[in-house]
Structures are given as C-alpha cells and as structure tokens.
Design an enzyme around this catalytic site. Structure first.
Site, mmCIF file in Angstrom:
data_model
loop_
_atom_site.group_PDB
_atom_site.id
_atom_site.type_symbol
_atom_site.label_atom_id
_atom_site.label_comp_id
_atom_site.label_asym_id
_atom_site.label_seq_id
_atom_site.Cartn_x
_atom_site.Cartn_y
_atom_site.Cartn_z
ATOM 1 N N LYS A 75 14.682 8.510 13.305
ATOM 2 C CA LYS A 75 13.360 8.643 12.677
ATOM 3 C C LYS A 75 12.689 7.279 12.572
ATOM 4 O O LYS A 75 13.353 6.239 12.729
ATOM 5 C CB LYS A 75 13.531 9.275 11.291
ATOM 6 C CG LYS A 75 14.378 8.455 10.332
ATOM 7 C CD LYS A 75 14.759 9.238 9.074
ATOM 8 C CE LYS A 75 15.614 8.387 8.152
ATOM 9 N NZ LYS A 75 16.107 9.147 6.993
ATOM 10 N N TYR A 79 -1.336 -20.990 -0.043
ATOM 11 C CA TYR A 79 -2.122 -20.335 -1.102
ATOM 12 C C TYR A 79 -1.484 -20.564 -2.464
ATOM 13 O O TYR A 79 -0.261 -20.427 -2.617
ATOM 14 C CB TYR A 79 -2.194 -18.825 -0.860
ATOM 15 C CG TYR A 79 -3.090 -18.421 0.287
ATOM 16 C CD1 TYR A 79 -4.442 -18.737 0.287
ATOM 17 C CD2 TYR A 79 -2.584 -17.705 1.358
ATOM 18 C CE1 TYR A 79 -5.279 -18.337 1.336
ATOM 19 C CE2 TYR A 79 -3.404 -17.303 2.411
ATOM 20 C CZ TYR A 79 -4.747 -17.629 2.391
ATOM 21 O OH TYR A 79 -5.550 -17.230 3.425
HETATM 22 C C1 LIG Z 1 17.566 8.828 6.967
HETATM 23 C C2 LIG Z 1 18.534 9.943 6.829
HETATM 24 C C3 LIG Z 1 19.817 9.845 7.382
HETATM 25 C C4 LIG Z 1 20.373 8.550 7.918
HETATM 26 O O1 LIG Z 1 20.733 7.747 6.824
HETATM 27 P P1 LIG Z 1 21.366 6.297 6.982
HETATM 28 O O2 LIG Z 1 21.628 5.880 5.583
HETATM 29 O O3 LIG Z 1 20.301 5.469 7.632
HETATM 30 O O4 LIG Z 1 22.573 6.410 7.815
HETATM 31 C C5 LIG Z 1 20.623 10.965 7.360
HETATM 32 N N1 LIG Z 1 20.206 12.122 6.793
HETATM 33 C C6 LIG Z 1 18.983 12.243 6.222
HETATM 34 C C7 LIG Z 1 18.579 13.531 5.614
HETATM 35 C C8 LIG Z 1 18.103 11.159 6.210
HETATM 36 O O5 LIG Z 1 16.912 11.278 5.636
#
Ligand SMILES: *Cc1c(COP(=O)(O)O)cnc(C)c1O
Length: 344
Positions: A34, A241
C-alpha cells in the site's frame, strides 16, 4: 536545483521478504505494498517481491489494487483492506481484486454489484478501526464460510509484552473457531511474536522495507542530499528562519538541497543529523521547505553529498529525531528525489 538521490536496494528488499517468509514458518507470506510500496515505488517493488515468491499482495484501497494489477498482470491475488467501498465495483471487477469486506453493508454492496465475485472478510478483534465488529459477526459469519481469506490486524504487535496481543489473538480464535477458510492475523510485528500468531497467511509490510519492529531487516534505502553552498560563520553568526542556531565557534555551514516538502520533517530541527562517512553532521537551524543548514565543521573537505538515510542512519533513527516512526519517514519521501533502483 538538483535534488536528493534516493537509492533503493531491490536485492535487500527481496532478502527481507525471504527472511520474513521463513520467519512465518508454515504460513504463506504475502506482501503489503500500500501507499506506493511505503513510498518506494510499487511499480518497481511489487515485481521483485513476486519474483521472490510472493503470491498474495495487499493494498489499502481499490485504486491501488487496479494499478498493482497492471504492474503484476494476472495471477497474484490482490486483497484490498478497505473492502468494497461505494464506487469500487468497477476496479474490483476489472482488476480481479479481493475486497476484505468490513461490514454487512459492504457485503450487501459486493453481492449486489458483483454476484459470485470472490471476497475476504476482515474482523475487528479490538482495534476499533477496520473490520466486522463482534456485534455484526453473527450476520456475516455465514458469508465468511465462503471467503477466500479471513483476517484481522494487531494494534500493539511492535510491543511483544503488550497483553493486548494475546487478547486480540483470543478474540480472533473465538470469532473464527470452526471456520474452515484461510486465516491471516499478522503483519511484520505479529510474525515476530511467534507461531501462535501466524495462521495461514502473513502480511509483512514495513519489515520488507527495512523498518522496525523487524530489527534484523536489511536497510533498503539510502538518501543523499547534494550541497548547494557552504559558508564560514564566526561565533555569534546565525542560521535560518527564526535564527534558532547561533554559532558558538568558528563554524562551517553547508546548505543542502532537501526540506520538509521532501518529507524531511521540520520536527527534526535541532535533533537531526546527516552523515559524511562516519562523521555526524548535525542540522543547524530550522528545516525549511527545500533546504537545510548542516554543520560540516568536522568534515575536512566539504563533500558533494551528505547522507541522511543509509548505513549510519536508518529510517527508524531518523524517525526518532523527528518524533515519529519509520513508516512515516518512508511514506513521506517526496517526489523530487531521483529514484535509482539497484539489484532485484
Ligand atoms: C499496513 C498493514 C499491514 C502491514 O503492516 P506492517 O506493520 O507494515 O508490516 C498489514 N495488515 C494491515 C491490515 C495493514 O493495514
């Protein structure tokens, strides 16, 4: 203005996947890609994971799944955590996605729009975020018997001693007891909790990309920022800044290309460090949108680049300096970097 260079080691990525697949024991390891593969580029990352052996991929939303399908072609399973939302039906059908249905409403939508199309079911075992709530479970349970995957997600798996892990495990077992379909419960953290947490399919994300809680992960990203100019400061001269850095010795300041618009969070002001080989070069003054001042007094000859992610400083160390987590560092890496991919 030349921007930073983001080097992405696809061979290290593949080794991390294989190691987490091994750590998943008899469970099959999928891969979570994702948010454009945690900011590293789904188009390049996903084929490498598929070549390493991943057959199940997970994305957050259907549009990501559509893009992933065009990258991977037919074959690999692509599951969508947000399930079947209004407006998703075309993408789910065209890209043969598996929505992880989160509610009776999503189940109705899926059956009406795409009768006979496969689906998974996501359960809420305590996190109160996504998934079928225990109160809705009796209504969904029958449909779950023909799901391709039933899953849930741990909230505290980065803390092995947190009692919530065992509580969620118990809840998942109770809800899925007697259900004869493949089950998935663990992301990176859960894989490391041990065999009780593995079930049939694991879902590693951050560990693939080199981040905690997978302490044995190989680093995948190196980020080098070019110097634009340097100047010599006398004691009392100041930088940036708000004049938040004031030199207390003769100081050489390098202005590097890269700032908060590139995901180098402003919160690391006063705490962040860049590296020249083994020499730390602390930030001097506030991080601005496109630029940062860096104290390079201890470097004999100002180099062309300084490293902000790499061998000396991984995503979690940089995250600490910004008061955040490696996930946010990776997914904030901006579009201005030249991305160079190696290995695979
Ligand atoms: C993002 C996510 C993962 C992966 O998690 P990591 O901690 O990055 O390994 C797995 N399952 C769900 C439902 C997620 O949202």
């Amino acid at each position: 203005m030349a921007g930073g260079i983001l080097d992405i080691d696809l061979s290290a990525l593949a080794r991390n996947w294989r190691a987490l697949a091994k750590a998943s024991g008899s469970a099959e390891a999928g891969a979570v890609v994702k948010a454009d593969a945690y900011g590293l580029g789904m188009d390049r990352v996903a084929p490498v994971l598929a070549a390493a052996g991943a057959r199940r991929f997970f994305v957050a939303i259907a549009e990501e799944g559509r893009r992933l399908r065009s990258v991977l072609g037919p074959g690999p399973e692509i599951a969508v955590f947000s399930g079947h939302m209004a407006g998703d039906s075309d993408a789910i059908r065209d890209a043969a996605l598996i929505p992880m249905l989160n509610s009776p409403e999503q189940l109705r939508r899926h059956r009406e729009a795409l009768p006979g199309a496969p689906y998974g079911v996501q359960l809420d075992t305590g996190m109160s975020r996504l998934g079928v709530a225990p109160a809705d479970w009796p209504e969904m349970r029958k449909a779950a018997e023909t799901a391709v995957l039933v899953m849930s997600h741990l909230a505290c798996s980065d803390e092995p001693d947190n009692p919530r892990n065992a509580e969620q495990l118990k809840q998942f077992r109770q809800m899925t007891d007697g259900l004869d379909v493949p089950k998935s419960f663990s992301a990176t953290g859960g894989i490391l909790l041990g065999a009780d947490y593995h079930f049939d399919v694991t879902r590693p994300g951050i560990g693939l990309y080199g981040g905690a809680p997978y302490a044995d992960a190989e680093p995948v990203v190196t980020l080098s920022l070019p110097l634009i100019q340097t100047r010599e400061l006398a004691p009392g001269d100041w930088v940036g800044y708000g004049a938040s850095f004031v030199a207390d010795r003769p100081t050489r300041i390098a202005t590097v290309s890269g700032g908060y618009a590139d995901g180098l969070l402003r919160a690391m002001t006063g705490r962040g460090v860049l590296w020249h080989g083994d020499t730390p070069c602390p930030l001097a003054g506030r991080v601005s949108m496109d630029l940062m001042g860096v104290d390079v007094t201890d470097v004999p000859e100002p180099p062309e680049h300084l490293e902000i992610l790499g061998r000396r400083q991984g995503v979690d160390m940089l995250a600490d300096a910004a008061g955040t987590i490696g996930y946010e560092i990776l997914t904030s890496l901006g579009p201005r970097y030249a991305r160079r991919y190696h290995g695979g």
